[in-house]
Design a protein around this motif. Structure first.
Motif, PDB file in Angstrom:
ATOM      1  N   PRO A  12       0.830  -1.207   0.133  1.00  0.00           N
ATOM      2  CA  PRO A  12      -0.140   0.093  -0.109  1.00  0.00           C
ATOM      3  C   PRO A  12       0.830   1.431   0.056  1.00  0.00           C
ATOM      4  O   PRO A  12       0.374   2.174  -0.756  1.00  0.00           O
ATOM      5  CB  PRO A  12      -0.807   0.089   1.234  1.00  0.00           C
ATOM      6  N   ILE A  13       1.906   1.187   0.793  1.00  0.00           N
ATOM      7  CA  ILE A  13       2.957   2.255   0.745  1.00  0.00           C
ATOM      8  C   ILE A  13       3.508   2.696  -0.703  1.00  0.00           C
ATOM      9  O   ILE A  13       3.640   3.754  -1.245  1.00  0.00           O
ATOM     10  CB  ILE A  13       3.888   2.245   1.876  1.00  0.00           C
ATOM     11  N   GLN A  14       3.872   1.568  -1.092  1.00  0.00           N
ATOM     12  CA  GLN A  14       4.422   1.571  -2.659  1.00  0.00           C
ATOM     13  C   GLN A  14       3.631   2.375  -3.820  1.00  0.00           C
ATOM     14  O   GLN A  14       3.865   2.922  -4.694  1.00  0.00           O
ATOM     15  CB  GLN A  14       4.971   0.199  -3.076  1.00  0.00           C
ATOM     16  N   ASP A  15       2.290   1.677  -3.387  1.00  0.00           N
ATOM     17  CA  ASP A  15       1.184   2.010  -4.513  1.00  0.00           C
ATOM     18  C   ASP A  15       0.921   3.606  -3.989  1.00  0.00           C
ATOM     19  O   ASP A  15       0.915   4.430  -5.076  1.00  0.00           O
ATOM     20  CB  ASP A  15       0.169   1.395  -4.103  1.00  0.00           C
ATOM     21  N   LEU A  16       0.933   4.256  -2.770  1.00  0.00           N
ATOM     22  CA  LEU A  16       0.658   5.456  -2.633  1.00  0.00           C
ATOM     23  C   LEU A  16       1.792   6.469  -3.143  1.00  0.00           C
ATOM     24  O   LEU A  16       1.634   7.280  -3.858  1.00  0.00           O
ATOM     25  CB  LEU A  16       0.708   5.792  -1.157  1.00  0.00           C
ATOM     26  N   LEU A  17       3.155   5.827  -2.885  1.00  0.00           N
ATOM     27  CA  LEU A  17       4.348   6.819  -3.482  1.00  0.00           C
ATOM     28  C   LEU A  17       4.207   6.756  -5.055  1.00  0.00           C
ATOM     29  O   LEU A  17       4.528   7.520  -5.697  1.00  0.00           O
ATOM     30  CB  LEU A  17       5.477   6.135  -2.893  1.00  0.00           C
ATOM     31  N   THR A  18       4.025   5.582  -5.928  1.00  0.00           N
ATOM     32  CA  THR A  18       3.772   5.462  -7.109  1.00  0.00           C
ATOM     33  C   THR A  18       2.597   6.627  -7.826  1.00  0.00           C
ATOM     34  O   THR A  18       3.274   7.207  -8.758  1.00  0.00           O
ATOM     35  CB  THR A  18       3.642   4.181  -7.857  1.00  0.00           C
ATOM     36  N   MET A  19       1.584   6.600  -7.117  1.00  0.00           N
ATOM     37  CA  MET A  19       0.592   7.642  -7.382  1.00  0.00           C
ATOM     38  C   MET A  19       1.196   8.883  -7.080  1.00  0.00           C
ATOM     39  O   MET A  19       1.023   9.819  -8.104  1.00  0.00           O
ATOM     40  CB  MET A  19      -0.648   7.198  -6.519  1.00  0.00           C
ATOM     41  N   LEU A  20       1.662   9.240  -5.809  1.00  0.00           N
ATOM     42  CA  LEU A  20       2.110  10.618  -5.749  1.00  0.00           C
ATOM     43  C   LEU A  20       3.086  11.097  -6.606  1.00  0.00           C
ATOM     44  O   LEU A  20       3.007  12.150  -7.216  1.00  0.00           O
ATOM     45  CB  LEU A  20       2.606  10.915  -4.266  1.00  0.00           C
ATOM     46  N   CYS A  21       4.272  10.203  -6.539  1.00  0.00           N
ATOM     47  CA  CYS A  21       5.287  10.818  -7.511  1.00  0.00           C
ATOM     48  C   CYS A  21       4.733  11.018  -8.844  1.00  0.00           C
ATOM     49  O   CYS A  21       5.325  11.794  -9.597  1.00  0.00           O
ATOM     50  CB  CYS A  21       6.531   9.614  -7.367  1.00  0.00           C
ATOM     51  N   LEU A  77      24.111  12.016   1.010  1.00  0.00           N
ATOM     52  CA  LEU A  77      23.071  10.921   1.167  1.00  0.00           C
ATOM     53  C   LEU A  77      22.035  11.541   2.136  1.00  0.00           C
ATOM     54  O   LEU A  77      22.047  11.866   3.273  1.00  0.00           O
ATOM     55  CB  LEU A  77      23.630   9.753   1.857  1.00  0.00           C
ATOM     56  N   ARG A  78      20.841  12.059   1.393  1.00  0.00           N
ATOM     57  CA  ARG A  78      19.914  12.723   1.884  1.00  0.00           C
ATOM     58  C   ARG A  78      18.865  11.520   2.415  1.00  0.00           C
ATOM     59  O   ARG A  78      17.992  11.034   1.486  1.00  0.00           O
ATOM     60  CB  ARG A  78      19.212  13.721   1.177  1.00  0.00           C
ATOM     61  N   VAL A  79      18.496  11.451   3.524  1.00  0.00           N
ATOM     62  CA  VAL A  79      17.636  10.504   3.965  1.00  0.00           C
ATOM     63  C   VAL A  79      16.467  10.936   4.699  1.00  0.00           C
ATOM     64  O   VAL A  79      16.647  11.762   5.719  1.00  0.00           O
ATOM     65  CB  VAL A  79      18.468   9.325   5.087  1.00  0.00           C
ATOM     66  N   ILE A  80      15.169  10.360   4.405  1.00  0.00           N
ATOM     67  CA  ILE A  80      13.879  10.676   5.294  1.00  0.00           C
ATOM     68  C   ILE A  80      13.607   9.521   5.752  1.00  0.00           C
ATOM     69  O   ILE A  80      13.315   8.260   4.821  1.00  0.00           O
ATOM     70  CB  ILE A  80      12.920  11.226   4.228  1.00  0.00           C
ATOM     71  N   LEU A  81      13.224   9.259   6.931  1.00  0.00           N
ATOM     72  CA  LEU A  81      12.868   8.108   7.440  1.00  0.00           C
ATOM     73  C   LEU A  81      11.330   8.003   7.485  1.00  0.00           C
ATOM     74  O   LEU A  81      10.620   9.006   7.728  1.00  0.00           O
ATOM     75  CB  LEU A  81      13.266   7.878   9.049  1.00  0.00           C
ATOM     76  N   PHE A  82      10.832   6.911   7.156  1.00  0.00           N
ATOM     77  CA  PHE A  82       9.524   6.645   6.917  1.00  0.00           C
ATOM     78  C   PHE A  82       9.104   5.579   7.818  1.00  0.00           C
ATOM     79  O   PHE A  82       9.706   4.297   7.739  1.00  0.00           O
ATOM     80  CB  PHE A  82       9.342   6.136   5.659  1.00  0.00           C
ATOM     81  N   THR A  83       8.308   5.791   8.841  1.00  0.00           N
ATOM     82  CA  THR A  83       8.203   4.830   9.942  1.00  0.00           C
ATOM     83  C   THR A  83       6.758   4.936  10.414  1.00  0.00           C
ATOM     84  O   THR A  83       5.986   5.930  10.688  1.00  0.00           O
ATOM     85  CB  THR A  83       9.165   4.820  11.150  1.00  0.00           C
ATOM     86  N   SER A  84       6.328   3.867  11.056  1.00  0.00           N
ATOM     87  CA  SER A  84       5.042   3.826  11.775  1.00  0.00           C
ATOM     88  C   SER A  84       5.162   3.707  13.305  1.00  0.00           C
ATOM     89  O   SER A  84       4.342   3.664  13.878  1.00  0.00           O
ATOM     90  CB  SER A  84       3.992   2.469  11.127  1.00  0.00           C
ATOM     91  N   MET A  85       6.546   3.688  13.690  1.00  0.00           N
ATOM     92  CA  MET A  85       6.864   3.434  14.922  1.00  0.00           C
ATOM     93  C   MET A  85       7.550   4.593  15.451  1.00  0.00           C
ATOM     94  O   MET A  85       7.931   5.556  14.869  1.00  0.00           O
ATOM     95  CB  MET A  85       8.072   2.288  15.139  1.00  0.00           C
ATOM     96  N   ASP A  86       7.369   5.017  16.886  1.00  0.00           N
ATOM     97  CA  ASP A  86       8.060   6.058  17.451  1.00  0.00           C
ATOM     98  C   ASP A  86       9.480   5.675  17.834  1.00  0.00           C
ATOM     99  O   ASP A  86       9.824   4.467  17.803  1.00  0.00           O
ATOM    100  CB  ASP A  86       7.412   6.283  18.752  1.00  0.00           C
ATOM    101  N   MET A  87      10.229   6.641  17.649  1.00  0.00           N
ATOM    102  CA  MET A  87      11.599   6.568  17.672  1.00  0.00           C
ATOM    103  C   MET A  87      11.871   6.841  19.238  1.00  0.00           C
ATOM    104  O   MET A  87      11.358   7.639  19.640  1.00  0.00           O
ATOM    105  CB  MET A  87      12.615   7.587  16.773  1.00  0.00           C
ATOM    106  N   SER A  88      13.048   5.991  19.567  1.00  0.00           N
ATOM    107  CA  SER A  88      13.499   6.023  20.897  1.00  0.00           C
ATOM    108  C   SER A  88      14.415   7.207  21.146  1.00  0.00           C
ATOM    109  O   SER A  88      15.072   7.788  19.848  1.00  0.00           O
ATOM    110  CB  SER A  88      14.183   4.833  21.299  1.00  0.00           C
ATOM    111  N   PRO A 107       0.433   6.687   8.444  1.00  0.00           N
ATOM    112  CA  PRO A 107       0.462   7.042   6.852  1.00  0.00           C
ATOM    113  C   PRO A 107       0.959   8.750   6.762  1.00  0.00           C
ATOM    114  O   PRO A 107       0.657   9.439   7.752  1.00  0.00           O
ATOM    115  CB  PRO A 107      -1.083   7.124   6.546  1.00  0.00           C
ATOM    116  N   PRO A 108       1.409   9.056   5.632  1.00  0.00           N
ATOM    117  CA  PRO A 108       2.055  10.214   5.660  1.00  0.00           C
ATOM    118  C   PRO A 108       1.182  11.559   5.413  1.00  0.00           C
ATOM    119  O   PRO A 108      -0.077  11.107   4.774  1.00  0.00           O
ATOM    120  CB  PRO A 108       2.848  10.201   4.478  1.00  0.00           C
ATOM    121  N   ASP A 109       1.568  12.738   5.970  1.00  0.00           N
ATOM    122  CA  ASP A 109       0.915  14.001   5.328  1.00  0.00           C
ATOM    123  C   ASP A 109       1.473  13.999   3.849  1.00  0.00           C
ATOM    124  O   ASP A 109       2.475  14.347   3.531  1.00  0.00           O
ATOM    125  CB  ASP A 109       1.210  15.213   6.149  1.00  0.00           C
ATOM    126  N   THR A 110       0.582  13.807   2.878  1.00  0.00           N
ATOM    127  CA  THR A 110       1.313  13.749   1.563  1.00  0.00           C
ATOM    128  C   THR A 110       1.761  15.185   0.984  1.00  0.00           C
ATOM    129  O   THR A 110       2.476  15.150   0.046  1.00  0.00           O
ATOM    130  CB  THR A 110       0.111  13.175   0.379  1.00  0.00           C
TER     131      THR A 110
END
Length: 127
Positions: A12-21, A77-88, A107-110
């Motif tokens: 579902p995330i792959q599909d969302l990013l495919t649609m958005l991009c 290397l520009r990284v955006i983390l994508f997670t459903s978990m809280d970070m410690s 889910p992300p704020d698109t």
């Protein structure tokens, strides 16, 4: 042309990013796991990486990020983390120390996600 490397194992995330991009005309490639992400990065260095921290072992999100750092060889290397978990607190410290750009929940704020991706593409050198 530089692109965004999306690394996520959830369809579902792959599909969302495919649609958005696609809608926003943001060039992208999708890797379903850390091994594929490394292979794609070797082929063509991405402008940025949208990285799922919950990837399955053995190459989870943190390990994939470390391997990408090894491959970077001086390239940004520009990284955006994508997670459903809280970070410690320790993960937040590591994220900042490694130069992570943003953390996006699922889910992300698109709108916000699209803006971050556009900003990162704008920073990338023209190839």
């Amino acid at each position: 042309m530089s692109d965004i490397l999306v690394v996520d194992d959830e369809l579902p995330i792959q599909d969302l990013l495919t649609m958005l991009c696609g809608r926003e005309k943001i060039p992208y490639r999708i890797a379903v796991n850390g091994h594929r992400a490394l292979a794609l990065a070797r082929e063509s260095w991405p402008a940025a990486v949208l990285l799922d921290m919950g990837l399955p072992e053995p190459l989870d999100g943190w390990t994939t990020w470390a391997r990408l750092e090894e491959l970077a060889a001086g390239r940004p290397l520009r990284v955006i983390l994508f997670t459903s978990m809280d970070m410690s607190p320790a993960e937040e410290t590591e994220f900042a120390a490694r130069g992570g750009r943003a953390v996006i929940g699922k889910p992300p704020d698109t709108r916000q996600l699209v803006q971050w991706l556009r900003d990162l593409l704008a920073e990338a050198p023209v190839e």
